[in-house]
Design a protein around this motif. Structure first.
Motif, PDB file in Angstrom:
ATOM      1  N   TYR A 342       0.825  -1.215   0.000  1.00  0.00           N
ATOM      2  CA  TYR A 342       0.000   0.000   0.000  1.00  0.00           C
ATOM      3  C   TYR A 342       0.858   1.263   0.000  1.00  0.00           C
ATOM      4  CZ  TYR A 342      -3.317  -3.605   1.281  1.00  0.00           C
ATOM      5  OH  TYR A 342      -4.061  -4.760   1.294  1.00  0.00           O
ATOM      6  N   THR A 343       1.903   1.301   0.816  1.00  0.00           N
ATOM      7  CA  THR A 343       2.753   2.492   0.821  1.00  0.00           C
ATOM      8  C   THR A 343       3.533   2.619  -0.481  1.00  0.00           C
ATOM      9  OG1 THR A 343       4.519   1.280   1.974  1.00  0.00           O
ATOM     10  CG2 THR A 343       2.991   2.550   3.329  1.00  0.00           C
ATOM     11  N   THR A 344       3.913   1.487  -1.079  1.00  0.00           N
ATOM     12  CA  THR A 344       4.600   1.539  -2.376  1.00  0.00           C
ATOM     13  C   THR A 344       3.690   2.129  -3.443  1.00  0.00           C
ATOM     14  OG1 THR A 344       5.987  -0.368  -1.841  1.00  0.00           O
ATOM     15  CG2 THR A 344       5.739   0.174  -4.171  1.00  0.00           C
ATOM     16  N   HIS A 345       2.452   1.681  -3.460  1.00  0.00           N
ATOM     17  CA  HIS A 345       1.491   2.215  -4.434  1.00  0.00           C
ATOM     18  C   HIS A 345       1.285   3.709  -4.209  1.00  0.00           C
ATOM     19  CE1 HIS A 345      -1.908   2.345  -7.185  1.00  0.00           C
ATOM     20  NE2 HIS A 345      -2.585   3.002  -6.243  1.00  0.00           N
ATOM     21  N   GLU A 346       1.145   4.102  -2.950  1.00  0.00           N
ATOM     22  CA  GLU A 346       0.960   5.517  -2.628  1.00  0.00           C
ATOM     23  C   GLU A 346       2.173   6.332  -3.060  1.00  0.00           C
ATOM     24  OE1 GLU A 346       0.017   8.286   1.323  1.00  0.00           O
ATOM     25  OE2 GLU A 346       0.232   6.114   1.511  1.00  0.00           O
ATOM     26  N   MET A 347       3.361   5.800  -2.838  1.00  0.00           N
ATOM     27  CA  MET A 347       4.585   6.496  -3.217  1.00  0.00           C
ATOM     28  C   MET A 347       4.667   6.666  -4.733  1.00  0.00           C
ATOM     29  SD  MET A 347       8.530   5.289  -2.623  1.00  0.00           S
ATOM     30  CE  MET A 347       8.220   3.841  -3.647  1.00  0.00           C
ATOM     31  N   LEU A 372       6.405  -2.615  -8.308  1.00  0.00           N
ATOM     32  CA  LEU A 372       7.681  -2.088  -8.792  1.00  0.00           C
ATOM     33  C   LEU A 372       8.188  -2.889  -9.986  1.00  0.00           C
ATOM     34  CD1 LEU A 372       9.424  -1.318  -5.402  1.00  0.00           C
ATOM     35  CD2 LEU A 372       8.820   0.352  -7.151  1.00  0.00           C
ATOM     36  N   PHE A 373       7.964  -4.191  -9.964  1.00  0.00           N
ATOM     37  CA  PHE A 373       8.400  -5.029 -11.082  1.00  0.00           C
ATOM     38  C   PHE A 373       7.533  -4.794 -12.312  1.00  0.00           C
ATOM     39  CE2 PHE A 373       9.785  -7.266  -7.249  1.00  0.00           C
ATOM     40  CZ  PHE A 373      11.129  -7.437  -7.527  1.00  0.00           C
ATOM     41  N   GLN A 374       6.311  -4.366 -12.087  1.00  0.00           N
ATOM     42  CA  GLN A 374       5.408  -4.087 -13.205  1.00  0.00           C
ATOM     43  C   GLN A 374       5.691  -2.733 -13.853  1.00  0.00           C
ATOM     44  OE1 GLN A 374       1.638  -4.311 -11.224  1.00  0.00           O
ATOM     45  NE2 GLN A 374       1.910  -6.473 -10.628  1.00  0.00           N
ATOM     46  N   ARG A 375       6.241  -1.803 -13.080  1.00  0.00           N
ATOM     47  CA  ARG A 375       6.393  -0.427 -13.570  1.00  0.00           C
ATOM     48  C   ARG A 375       7.753  -0.142 -14.210  1.00  0.00           C
ATOM     49  NH1 ARG A 375       2.533   2.917 -10.843  1.00  0.00           N
ATOM     50  NH2 ARG A 375       3.389   4.682 -12.017  1.00  0.00           N
ATOM     51  N   LYS A 377      11.468  -1.677 -16.350  1.00  0.00           N
ATOM     52  CA  LYS A 377      12.009  -2.682 -17.264  1.00  0.00           C
ATOM     53  C   LYS A 377      12.840  -3.704 -16.492  1.00  0.00           C
ATOM     54  CE  LYS A 377      14.052   0.402 -19.837  1.00  0.00           C
ATOM     55  NZ  LYS A 377      14.828   1.073 -20.930  1.00  0.00           N
ATOM     56  N   LYS A 378      12.616  -4.968 -16.802  1.00  0.00           N
ATOM     57  CA  LYS A 378      13.322  -6.048 -16.113  1.00  0.00           C
ATOM     58  C   LYS A 378      14.831  -5.930 -16.283  1.00  0.00           C
ATOM     59  CE  LYS A 378      13.303 -11.107 -15.635  1.00  0.00           C
ATOM     60  NZ  LYS A 378      12.697 -12.387 -16.111  1.00  0.00           N
ATOM     61  N   GLU A 379      15.267  -5.478 -17.454  1.00  0.00           N
ATOM     62  CA  GLU A 379      16.712  -5.424 -17.723  1.00  0.00           C
ATOM     63  C   GLU A 379      17.432  -4.398 -16.848  1.00  0.00           C
ATOM     64  OE1 GLU A 379      16.222  -2.821 -21.758  1.00  0.00           O
ATOM     65  OE2 GLU A 379      14.893  -4.433 -21.133  1.00  0.00           O
ATOM     66  N   ASN A 380      16.686  -3.452 -16.256  1.00  0.00           N
ATOM     67  CA  ASN A 380      17.301  -2.427 -15.404  1.00  0.00           C
ATOM     68  C   ASN A 380      17.232  -2.778 -13.912  1.00  0.00           C
ATOM     69  OD1 ASN A 380      17.996  -0.882 -17.570  1.00  0.00           O
ATOM     70  ND2 ASN A 380      16.424   0.674 -17.289  1.00  0.00           N
ATOM     71  N   ILE A 381      16.639  -3.920 -13.600  1.00  0.00           N
ATOM     72  CA  ILE A 381      16.412  -4.283 -12.196  1.00  0.00           C
ATOM     73  C   ILE A 381      17.478  -5.269 -11.727  1.00  0.00           C
ATOM     74  CG2 ILE A 381      14.825  -5.434 -10.597  1.00  0.00           C
ATOM     75  CD1 ILE A 381      12.513  -4.396 -12.309  1.00  0.00           C
ATOM     76  N   TYR A 382      18.041  -4.970 -10.562  1.00  0.00           N
ATOM     77  CA  TYR A 382      19.030  -5.834  -9.911  1.00  0.00           C
ATOM     78  C   TYR A 382      18.544  -6.091  -8.478  1.00  0.00           C
ATOM     79  CZ  TYR A 382      21.872  -4.251 -13.809  1.00  0.00           C
ATOM     80  OH  TYR A 382      22.336  -3.964 -15.076  1.00  0.00           O
ATOM     81  N   LEU A 383      18.543  -7.352  -8.093  1.00  0.00           N
ATOM     82  CA  LEU A 383      17.966  -7.721  -6.798  1.00  0.00           C
ATOM     83  C   LEU A 383      19.033  -8.133  -5.800  1.00  0.00           C
ATOM     84  CD1 LEU A 383      14.889  -9.846  -7.942  1.00  0.00           C
ATOM     85  CD2 LEU A 383      15.033  -7.374  -7.579  1.00  0.00           C
ATOM     86  N   HIS A 384      18.687  -7.946  -4.539  1.00  0.00           N
ATOM     87  CA  HIS A 384      19.478  -8.540  -3.466  1.00  0.00           C
ATOM     88  C   HIS A 384      18.517  -9.160  -2.460  1.00  0.00           C
ATOM     89  CE1 HIS A 384      18.675  -4.581  -1.525  1.00  0.00           C
ATOM     90  NE2 HIS A 384      18.656  -5.303  -0.426  1.00  0.00           N
TER      91      HIS A 384
END
Length: 672
Positions: A342-347, A372-375, A377-384
């Motif tokens: 909810y806070t992510t959506h609000e942000m 966040l994954f929907q908004r 591009k996958k190629e720019n996302i790096y996870l930890h």
């Protein structure tokens, strides 16, 4: 008199040997003080005197006495005033949680990811039958806040037979004098004892946490004695520690849900970034980093950031993006760890158009909100990972806030100069907690610093205000929530900073270890960089550091987890079948199971989440059966036993089910 002096010297010698053997930190402090006094490099402030058959301490400058009465009688009165009433002179370390009848039925039947789903029945059973004003049968854990000459300590330990003791004294010289008057080894020989002597805030927290986690099932009410009003600030410190402990801020069910989300991202073959420190990498050797949090100092210095954005690699918390977008600054890296949907959506709604982040690299905790994954591009996302270790700790970064993350990442990737801005972790003079552009910006009353009493139970993470050391000022106002991050940031600095790295703290907030307080006007500006080239180079570098699949060692770790699950089922079965009609037998069997699960050799998610579960539940059971007024305990042992069995099984089954959705297990099975 000669015999008294001889006994005092003997006590001192025995105590020095005791601390040398059992607590070297304390002995080193005492011996260092002794050396300074003996050499005349430090003048004593106090003197130990013996008159009228008792010891006292006189302050040399004023002639005032510490006790100014018979210290033995005074100490006996302290012991007599200690009582077994739970809510008198005690810290309630776990929250009091009550449920409406309708919501209780819904919660207890919910899945294991749901908050309180596997704890509600334990809380309800406790609160319906045990009142805070009841009395303990046994007083096992105790804190002495202030020592004086320590004369009351052996008396209290002997009377109540404490099992775990914390002794706190901020005045090293006074504590040294107590070494002449009592024998600590003799007094504490049957206890597990912890000493916080002349500690700073960080070291005190570390010592208190050691005390707290020892026999944690005894933590529902922790009794204490306050030697004098001079130690009242310690009450606030302890309250802040209690409400900010890991199990208080991050529940087991959140780790369980996090586990599922991480497994989903592994299945979807997202890039997981290898976060091992590489001191020989040269990609950033001439590129200083500007590390931007959402503290008030970012807003104050926003124009400076805009004017100099091309001179730094900019890594920013997602919470700082509103300010950056407003002033036309595109960060090179944006970081988010908050999992709240909810806070992510609000942000994101508050942020609006995200086109300005088109070329920004996005570093996310693998368990952040799906939006966040929907908004992006996958190629720019790096996870930890955070609190999970499927990549064998190669991609794990356990933090309290996004500010901790951005600081750690700058250190890990060898930024030669690191400039911290907006990492205030303190309130502005106006009481602002964040930049006014923050989507939840608010002002906090700077004077909201009351300690918790029976009339005032409102000591909260985000609203209570405490004074801490400042970056530019001696003291600044902060909250327990902000203070969670300070030891984490200092830990990352100790762990990752190399001698060639410099950290400049530009924030008008808290003091941070190994950082150089630097006003914006005093920053030596580096040369401008071609940001397009820098970002292309960074993307190639981070792509090379990333993996999208589990390697064989990591797959072996999955099978270790499966073996751990089998072990836990066996431990649970043994507990299920153990005698439980007697309260003592029930508690002993529960402790045996808890100890075996919390110390399992396979150190992965299940062990950690079960440890948190037990820290938040077993104190209720222990205190329940440690209640003098409790009647018909046999009836309740059966109820507690059934509830623990049911909910532990529910947690393990959920973890097991999630683990088996991994594609790698299906592939291994089909190949076999």
């Amino acid at each position: 008199m000669q015999n008294i002096e001889e006994q005092a010297i003997k006590n001192y010698q025995n105590n020095i040997e005791f601390f040398k053997k059992y607590n070297e930190k304390v002995s080193n402090k005492i011996l260092a003080l002794e050396s300074l006094l003996d050499d005349g490099r430090l003048s004593p402030k106090y003197d130990l005197i013996y008159e009228d058959g008792y010891f006292d301490v006189v302050e040399l400058a004023s002639g005032a006495k510490l006790y100014n009465t018979n210290s033995q009688e005074f100490s006996q009165k302290i012991v007599d005033d200690i009582n077994l009433k739970k809510n008198d002179q005690s810290f309630r370390s776990l929250r009091k949680i009550n449920f409406e009848e309708n919501s209780f039925e819904t919660i207890k039947n919910a899945n294991a990811y749901t908050n309180f789903a596997t704890t509600a029945e334990i809380y309800e059973l406790y609160h319906k039958n045990i009142d805070d004003s009841t009395h303990m049968k046994e007083l096992d854990k105790f804190i002495f806040l202030g020592v004086g000459l320590g004369l009351h300590i052996p008396k209290a330990v002997e009377k109540y037979d404490f099992q775990v003791v914390l002794i706190v004294e901020d005045n090293l010289e006074l504590f040294r004098l107590s070494l002449f008057t009592i024998d600590y080894k003799q007094a504490l020989m049957n206890t597990t004892s912890f000493f916080s002597i002349a500690d700073n805030a960080g070291t005190f927290r570390e010592c208190f946490n050691g005390f707290y986690t020892n026999a944690f099932f005894k933590n529902q009410f922790i009794k204490f004695h306050l030697f004098s009003s001079a130690y009242e600030s310690k009450i606030q410190e302890i309250q802040a520690i209690l409400i900010s402990r890991p199990e208080a801020t991050y529940s087991h069910n959140r780790i369980l849900e996090k586990n599922r989300k991480v497994l989903d991202k592994i299945n979807e073959e997202y890039k997981f970034l290898d976060l091992r420190k590489r001191e020989k990498d040269t990609i950033f050797q001439d590129k200083p980093w500007l590390v931007l949090g959402a503290g008030p100092s970012l807003y104050k210095n926003a124009e400076w950031v805009k004017e100099n954005q091309d001179r730094f690699v900019i890594i920013a918390a997602f919470t700082a993006l509103n300010t950056l977008k407003r002033i036309g600054v595109t960060p090179d890296i944006a970081v988010q760890i908050d999992e709240n949907v909810y806070t992510t959506h609000e942000m994101l709604e508050n942020l609006g158009d995200l086109d300005f982040l088109e070329e920004t690299l996005l570093f996310f905790s693998a368990s952040v909100s799906p939006e966040l994954f929907q908004r992006f591009k996958k190629e720019n996302i790096y996870l930890h990972e955070d609190r999970t270790k499927y990549k064998l700790s190669r991609s794990t970064l356990t933090v309290s806030s996004v500010g901790d993350s951005i600081h750690a990442l700058a250190l890990i990737f060898n930024a030669p100069q690191i400039y911290l801005l907006g990492i205030d972790l303190a309130l502005s003079d106006e009481g602002l907690s964040h930049t006014p552009d923050h989507f939840k910006a608010r002002s906090i009353d700077n004077n909201n610093n009351k300690a918790q009493t029976e009339e005032n139970q409102d000591f909260h993470l985000g609203d209570s205000v405490l004074e801490i050391a400042g970056n530019f000022k001696d003291k600044v106002k902060s909250t327990p929530l902000f203070m969670l991050s300070i030891p984490v940031i200092n830990y990352f600095t100790r762990k990752y900073k190399t001698p060639t790295q410099s950290i400049y703290n530009l924030s008008d907030g808290c003091k941070l270890d190994q950082t150089i307080p630097t006003y914006i006007k005093d920053v030596t500006l580096p040369q401008k960089q071609d940001k397009t080239l820098v970002r292309n180079e960074m993307k190639k570098y981070f792509d090379n550091l990333s993996t999208t699949q589990l390697d064989q060692n990591e797959i072996d770790g999955i099978y270790c987890r499966i073996g751990q699950i089998k072990d836990y089922y066996q431990l649970l079965e043994s507990f299920t079948n153990a005698p439980h009609s007697d309260a003592l037998m029930f508690k002993l069997n529960l402790i045996d199971m808890v100890s075996a699960m919390c110390n399992h050799e396979c150190i992965f998610e299940l062990r950690d989440l079960m440890t948190i579960y037990y820290m938040n539940t077993t104190p209720y059971a222990d205190d329940f059966f440690n209640t003098k007024e409790l009647k018909n305990s046999k009836k309740f042992t059966k109820k507690f036993h059934a509830v623990f069995v049911k909910n532990i099984k529910k947690i393990i089954k959920t973890y097991e089910k999630d683990l088996h959705v991994l594609k790698v297990l299906e592939e291994e099975s089909s190949q076999a």
